[in-house]
Design a protein around this motif. Structure first.
Motif, PDB file in Angstrom:
ATOM      1  N   ALA A  36       0.770  -1.359   0.008  1.00  0.00           N
ATOM      2  CA  ALA A  36      -0.005   0.148  -0.080  1.00  0.00           C
ATOM      3  C   ALA A  36       0.814   1.257   0.027  1.00  0.00           C
ATOM      4  O   ALA A  36       2.043   1.392   0.537  1.00  0.00           O
ATOM      5  N   VAL A  37       0.261   2.297  -0.560  1.00  0.00           N
ATOM      6  CA  VAL A  37       0.725   3.696  -0.392  1.00  0.00           C
ATOM      7  C   VAL A  37       0.484   4.378   0.597  1.00  0.00           C
ATOM      8  O   VAL A  37      -0.733   4.463   0.631  1.00  0.00           O
ATOM      9  N   HIS A  38       1.086   5.172   1.556  1.00  0.00           N
ATOM     10  CA  HIS A  38       0.765   5.767   2.550  1.00  0.00           C
ATOM     11  C   HIS A  38       0.648   7.293   2.352  1.00  0.00           C
ATOM     12  O   HIS A  38       1.701   7.892   2.162  1.00  0.00           O
ATOM     13  N   ILE A  39      -0.386   7.782   2.133  1.00  0.00           N
ATOM     14  CA  ILE A  39      -0.503   9.323   2.057  1.00  0.00           C
ATOM     15  C   ILE A  39      -1.741   9.601   3.109  1.00  0.00           C
ATOM     16  O   ILE A  39      -2.872   9.633   2.690  1.00  0.00           O
ATOM     17  N   PRO A  40      -1.282  10.310   4.400  1.00  0.00           N
ATOM     18  CA  PRO A  40      -2.361  10.604   5.014  1.00  0.00           C
ATOM     19  C   PRO A  40      -3.320  11.566   4.509  1.00  0.00           C
ATOM     20  O   PRO A  40      -2.948  12.576   3.815  1.00  0.00           O
ATOM     21  N   LEU A  41      -4.616  11.446   4.817  1.00  0.00           N
ATOM     22  CA  LEU A  41      -5.676  12.363   4.212  1.00  0.00           C
ATOM     23  C   LEU A  41      -5.265  13.845   4.282  1.00  0.00           C
ATOM     24  O   LEU A  41      -5.617  14.604   3.348  1.00  0.00           O
ATOM     25  N   GLY A  42      -4.727  14.485   5.255  1.00  0.00           N
ATOM     26  CA  GLY A  42      -4.286  15.739   5.478  1.00  0.00           C
ATOM     27  C   GLY A  42      -3.314  16.219   4.313  1.00  0.00           C
ATOM     28  O   GLY A  42      -3.285  17.494   4.339  1.00  0.00           O
ATOM     29  N   GLU A  43      -2.536  15.364   3.897  1.00  0.00           N
ATOM     30  CA  GLU A  43      -1.614  15.533   2.979  1.00  0.00           C
ATOM     31  C   GLU A  43      -1.875  15.512   1.386  1.00  0.00           C
ATOM     32  O   GLU A  43      -1.219  15.596   0.423  1.00  0.00           O
ATOM     33  N   LEU A  44      -3.267  14.569   1.338  1.00  0.00           N
ATOM     34  CA  LEU A  44      -3.468  14.205  -0.008  1.00  0.00           C
ATOM     35  C   LEU A  44      -3.482  15.143  -1.077  1.00  0.00           C
ATOM     36  O   LEU A  44      -2.814  15.020  -2.116  1.00  0.00           O
ATOM     37  N   GLN A  45      -4.012  16.516  -0.905  1.00  0.00           N
ATOM     38  CA  GLN A  45      -4.145  17.459  -1.798  1.00  0.00           C
ATOM     39  C   GLN A  45      -2.684  17.838  -2.358  1.00  0.00           C
ATOM     40  O   GLN A  45      -2.471  18.175  -3.586  1.00  0.00           O
ATOM     41  N   ALA A  46      -1.713  18.038  -1.311  1.00  0.00           N
ATOM     42  CA  ALA A  46      -0.375  18.233  -1.813  1.00  0.00           C
ATOM     43  C   ALA A  46       0.545  17.410  -2.388  1.00  0.00           C
ATOM     44  O   ALA A  46       1.425  17.673  -3.183  1.00  0.00           O
ATOM     45  N   ARG A  47      -0.107  16.085  -2.134  1.00  0.00           N
ATOM     46  CA  ARG A  47       0.651  14.988  -2.669  1.00  0.00           C
ATOM     47  C   ARG A  47       0.075  14.158  -3.729  1.00  0.00           C
ATOM     48  O   ARG A  47       0.340  12.938  -4.231  1.00  0.00           O
ATOM     49  N   VAL A  48      -1.074  14.854  -4.424  1.00  0.00           N
ATOM     50  CA  VAL A  48      -1.820  14.093  -5.284  1.00  0.00           C
ATOM     51  C   VAL A  48      -1.093  13.512  -6.691  1.00  0.00           C
ATOM     52  O   VAL A  48      -1.523  12.555  -7.051  1.00  0.00           O
ATOM     53  N   ALA A  49       0.014  14.155  -6.960  1.00  0.00           N
ATOM     54  CA  ALA A  49       0.804  13.809  -8.035  1.00  0.00           C
ATOM     55  C   ALA A  49       1.326  12.388  -7.978  1.00  0.00           C
ATOM     56  O   ALA A  49       1.665  11.736  -8.631  1.00  0.00           O
ATOM     57  N   GLU A  50       1.239  11.859  -6.622  1.00  0.00           N
ATOM     58  CA  GLU A  50       1.845  10.733  -6.414  1.00  0.00           C
ATOM     59  C   GLU A  50       0.720   9.401  -6.656  1.00  0.00           C
ATOM     60  O   GLU A  50       1.012   8.180  -6.701  1.00  0.00           O
ATOM     61  N   VAL A  51      -0.361   9.802  -6.983  1.00  0.00           N
ATOM     62  CA  VAL A  51      -1.734   9.008  -7.076  1.00  0.00           C
ATOM     63  C   VAL A  51      -1.459   8.829  -8.903  1.00  0.00           C
ATOM     64  O   VAL A  51      -1.694   9.695  -9.559  1.00  0.00           O
ATOM     65  N   PRO A  52      -1.514   7.696  -9.290  1.00  0.00           N
ATOM     66  CA  PRO A  52      -1.577   7.440 -10.771  1.00  0.00           C
ATOM     67  C   PRO A  52      -3.113   7.891 -11.322  1.00  0.00           C
ATOM     68  O   PRO A  52      -4.072   7.987 -10.690  1.00  0.00           O
ATOM     69  N   LYS A  53      -2.830   8.538 -12.567  1.00  0.00           N
ATOM     70  CA  LYS A  53      -3.921   9.103 -13.166  1.00  0.00           C
ATOM     71  C   LYS A  53      -4.541   7.908 -14.263  1.00  0.00           C
ATOM     72  O   LYS A  53      -5.733   8.131 -14.882  1.00  0.00           O
ATOM     73  N   ASP A  54      -3.639   6.904 -14.613  1.00  0.00           N
ATOM     74  CA  ASP A  54      -3.960   5.962 -15.729  1.00  0.00           C
ATOM     75  C   ASP A  54      -4.457   4.648 -14.865  1.00  0.00           C
ATOM     76  O   ASP A  54      -4.323   3.604 -15.639  1.00  0.00           O
ATOM     77  N   ALA A  55      -4.688   4.378 -13.801  1.00  0.00           N
ATOM     78  CA  ALA A  55      -5.173   3.093 -13.193  1.00  0.00           C
ATOM     79  C   ALA A  55      -5.937   3.436 -12.178  1.00  0.00           C
ATOM     80  O   ALA A  55      -6.041   4.551 -11.321  1.00  0.00           O
ATOM     81  N   PRO A  56      -7.055   2.447 -11.730  1.00  0.00           N
ATOM     82  CA  PRO A  56      -7.666   2.616 -10.583  1.00  0.00           C
ATOM     83  C   PRO A  56      -7.146   2.555  -9.448  1.00  0.00           C
ATOM     84  O   PRO A  56      -6.053   2.032  -9.083  1.00  0.00           O
ATOM     85  N   VAL A  57      -7.489   3.568  -8.268  1.00  0.00           N
ATOM     86  CA  VAL A  57      -6.752   3.925  -7.084  1.00  0.00           C
ATOM     87  C   VAL A  57      -8.049   3.323  -6.251  1.00  0.00           C
ATOM     88  O   VAL A  57      -9.110   3.709  -5.857  1.00  0.00           O
ATOM     89  N   TYR A  58      -7.503   2.236  -5.378  1.00  0.00           N
ATOM     90  CA  TYR A  58      -8.445   1.821  -4.264  1.00  0.00           C
ATOM     91  C   TYR A  58      -8.094   2.455  -2.755  1.00  0.00           C
ATOM     92  O   TYR A  58      -6.879   2.369  -2.391  1.00  0.00           O
ATOM     93  N   VAL A  59      -8.987   3.234  -2.271  1.00  0.00           N
ATOM     94  CA  VAL A  59      -8.607   3.993  -1.002  1.00  0.00           C
ATOM     95  C   VAL A  59      -9.152   3.181   0.100  1.00  0.00           C
ATOM     96  O   VAL A  59     -10.242   3.169   0.237  1.00  0.00           O
ATOM     97  N   VAL A  60      -8.380   3.338   1.325  1.00  0.00           N
ATOM     98  CA  VAL A  60      -8.602   2.587   2.557  1.00  0.00           C
ATOM     99  C   VAL A  60      -8.460   3.623   3.609  1.00  0.00           C
ATOM    100  O   VAL A  60      -7.290   4.162   3.615  1.00  0.00           O
ATOM    101  N   CYS A  61      -9.254   3.679   4.816  1.00  0.00           N
ATOM    102  CA  CYS A  61      -8.854   4.018   6.201  1.00  0.00           C
ATOM    103  C   CYS A  61      -9.188   3.115   7.205  1.00  0.00           C
ATOM    104  O   CYS A  61      -9.074   2.089   6.704  1.00  0.00           O
ATOM    105  N   ARG A  62      -9.521   3.456   8.144  1.00  0.00           N
ATOM    106  CA  ARG A  62      -9.872   2.658   9.460  1.00  0.00           C
ATOM    107  C   ARG A  62     -11.201   1.917   9.027  1.00  0.00           C
ATOM    108  O   ARG A  62     -11.296   0.476   9.104  1.00  0.00           O
ATOM    109  N   SER A  63     -12.157   2.730   8.782  1.00  0.00           N
ATOM    110  CA  SER A  63     -13.399   2.115   8.703  1.00  0.00           C
ATOM    111  C   SER A  63     -14.308   2.462   7.584  1.00  0.00           C
ATOM    112  O   SER A  63     -15.421   2.020   7.168  1.00  0.00           O
TER     113      SER A  63
END
Length: 107
Positions: A34-61
């Motif tokens: 898994a790739v770890h990007i805390p929710l609070g950092e997601l907007q700043a780090r969105v470039a690390e999330v692929p544009k050309d593949a499905p992204v499955y997103v998980v948290c605790r619940s």
């Protein structure tokens, strides 16, 4: 906007898995690869999330990951929320690893 959601058993092997939990939750136990990007950092780090593949997103619940998936879809990613989050992942017996050699658990 409705966020696409799948149950943990439907997450394909080798999928891009984005874990948006906080650092302590991640260290306690996470899915291998898994790739770890805390929710609070997601907007700043969105470039690390692929544009050309499905992204499955998980948290605790499933709540934070649903918000993250909605935002990712809004900015052009193909994001799918994992229903029940890491609690369901652990309950379903999906693989997990802990940091520092500890047995993994969902914090």
């Amino acid at each position: 906007m409705t966020v696409p959601e799948v149950e943990v058993h439907a997450v394909p092997e080798g999928a891009f898995l984005l874990d948006v939990r906080e650092d302590g939750e991640w260290r306690a136990g996470h899915a291998p690869g898994a790739v770890h990007i805390p929710l609070g950092e997601l907007q700043a780090r969105v470039a690390e999330v692929p544009k050309d593949a499905p992204v499955y997103v998980v948290c605790r619940s499933g709540g934070r990951s649903a918000n993250a998936a909605a935002w990712l879809n809004h900015v052009g990613r193909d994001a799918i929320n994992i229903g029940g989050g890491m609690r369901s992942w652990h309950f379903a017996g999906r693989p997990m690893v802990g940091e520092n050699g500890q047995d993994p658990f969902v914090a």
